[in-house]
Design an enzyme around this catalytic site. Structure first.
Site, mmCIF file in Angstrom:
data_model
loop_
_atom_site.group_PDB
_atom_site.id
_atom_site.type_symbol
_atom_site.label_atom_id
_atom_site.label_comp_id
_atom_site.label_asym_id
_atom_site.label_seq_id
_atom_site.Cartn_x
_atom_site.Cartn_y
_atom_site.Cartn_z
ATOM 1 N N THR A 1 0.964 -1.244 -0.048
ATOM 2 C CA THR A 1 0.139 0.067 0.101
ATOM 3 C C THR A 1 0.865 1.441 -0.151
ATOM 4 O O THR A 1 2.048 1.008 0.136
ATOM 5 C CB THR A 1 -0.945 0.055 1.382
ATOM 6 O OG1 THR A 1 -0.133 -0.017 2.512
ATOM 7 C CG2 THR A 1 -1.984 -1.012 1.201
ATOM 8 N N TYR A 2 0.270 2.411 -0.157
ATOM 9 C CA TYR A 2 1.196 3.665 -0.266
ATOM 10 C C TYR A 2 1.820 3.885 0.896
ATOM 11 O O TYR A 2 1.655 3.705 2.021
ATOM 12 C CB TYR A 2 -0.075 5.016 -0.215
ATOM 13 C CG TYR A 2 0.513 6.206 -0.489
ATOM 14 C CD1 TYR A 2 0.787 6.640 -1.818
ATOM 15 C CD2 TYR A 2 0.553 7.237 0.364
ATOM 16 C CE1 TYR A 2 1.505 7.695 -1.872
ATOM 17 C CE2 TYR A 2 1.189 8.355 0.357
ATOM 18 C CZ TYR A 2 1.634 8.617 -1.128
ATOM 19 O OH TYR A 2 2.234 9.814 -1.226
ATOM 20 N N PRO A 3 3.401 4.034 0.727
ATOM 21 C CA PRO A 3 4.223 4.249 1.557
ATOM 22 C C PRO A 3 4.261 5.585 2.561
ATOM 23 O O PRO A 3 4.913 5.544 3.528
ATOM 24 C CB PRO A 3 5.666 4.035 0.999
ATOM 25 C CG PRO A 3 5.071 4.490 -0.538
ATOM 26 C CD PRO A 3 3.838 4.382 -0.686
ATOM 27 N N ARG A 4 3.983 6.920 1.768
ATOM 28 C CA ARG A 4 4.134 7.954 2.485
ATOM 29 C C ARG A 4 3.051 8.213 3.486
ATOM 30 O O ARG A 4 2.069 9.013 3.366
ATOM 31 C CB ARG A 4 4.178 9.133 1.656
ATOM 32 C CG ARG A 4 5.251 9.034 0.717
ATOM 33 C CD ARG A 4 5.317 10.034 -0.469
ATOM 34 N NE ARG A 4 6.312 9.503 -1.528
ATOM 35 C CZ ARG A 4 7.299 10.300 -1.751
ATOM 36 N NH1 ARG A 4 7.619 11.430 -0.808
ATOM 37 N NH2 ARG A 4 8.246 9.940 -2.595
ATOM 38 N N HIS B 1 -4.245 7.988 4.316
ATOM 39 C CA HIS B 1 -3.625 6.919 4.121
ATOM 40 C C HIS B 1 -3.144 6.129 5.359
ATOM 41 O O HIS B 1 -3.208 6.708 6.406
ATOM 42 C CB HIS B 1 -1.929 7.139 3.248
ATOM 43 C CG HIS B 1 -2.369 7.952 2.265
ATOM 44 N ND1 HIS B 1 -2.752 7.254 0.911
ATOM 45 C CD2 HIS B 1 -1.918 9.175 1.634
ATOM 46 C CE1 HIS B 1 -2.776 8.126 -0.028
ATOM 47 N NE2 HIS B 1 -2.197 9.296 0.626
#
Length: 175
Positions: free
Chosen positions: A41-44, A95
Site C-alpha cells: 500500500t501507499y508508503p508515505r 493513508h
C-alpha cells in the site's frame, strides 16, 4: 502484549536501517517502488493503523504471502483481529499503514533491497494474525529490617506473535 502495529513510514525506515543498513531515503525509494509495483500500500504515511474493512482481506493476503513465509503463514489465523484494524485510530488520515496488497506478480522481479524491505512489511502484517503474547506478572514487597524492597517478574505463558521475531533472530544468528 499486543501485536506490533503494521509499519508507518518512519518506523519502516528505522527498522530497515537497523536490520538492513538502508538510509531513510533508500527505504522511501524502495517503499515507493514496491507501491508502484502494486506489492504494498501507499508508503508515505504517518499512520500505523488499518481500516476495519481490510480485515476481510486477511485470509487472501496471507495466502499470497505463503511463497515468502510458508511456515509463518500456516500458523497465522485470519480470524484474529489485532488492534491495528481500528477505524477510530485512522484519525482522518487519507493513508493507512504500509501492508502487502496480496498481489505478488512482481515479486520475482524484485532487487535484493526491495525483497528485504517487502519481507519486513510482510512479517509485520503476518503478526496481526497471531495471538497476543501472554505472560504472568508477579509483583511484591519484601521487608527486611526497616527497608522495603519492591520486586517484579514476568513468566512467559505463550509467545503468540513474538515467536515470529524470535525465529527471525535465530535465523540471523545461524547465517
Amino acid at each position: 502484549a499486543a501485536q506490533p502495529l503494521p509499519f508507518k513510514l518512519s518506523d519502516l525506515q528505522a527498522i530497515a536501517n537497523a536490520k538492513l543498513g538502508l538510509s531513510a531515503d533508500d527505504v522511501l525509494n524502495v517503499a515507493q517502488s514496491l507501491y508502484e509495483k502494486q506489492l504494498t500500500t501507499y508508503p508515505r504515511t504517518a499512520c500505523a493503523y488499518l481500516p476495519e474493512s481490510l480485515h476481510a482481506d486477511g485470509a487472501s493476503i496471507l495466502a499470497s504471502l505463503k511463497s515468502v513465509y510458508p511456515n509463518e503463514v500456516t500458523q497465522a489465523n485470519p480470524k484474529i483481529k489485532s488492534r491495528a484494524f481500528n477505524n477510530k485510530q485512522l484519525g482522518g488520515e487519507s493513508h493507512f499503514a504500509i501492508v502487502p496488497t496480496g498481489d505478488i506478480k512482481a515479486l520475482s522481479s524484485l532487487k535484493p533491497d526491495e525483497l528485504e524491505v517487502y519481507k519486513l512489511i510482510a512479517m509485520q502484517y503476518i503478526a496481526q494474525f497471531y495471538p497476543p503474547m501472554r505472560y504472568q506478572q508477579t509483583n511484591g514487597v519484601v521487608s527486611c529490617s526497616k527497608y522495603n524492597f519492591d520486586f517484579s517478574g514476568k513468566v512467559t505463558q505463550s509467545l503468540g506473535w513474538k515467536q515470529l521475531f524470535i525465529n527471525q533472530q535465530e535465523d540471523e544468528i545461524e547465517d
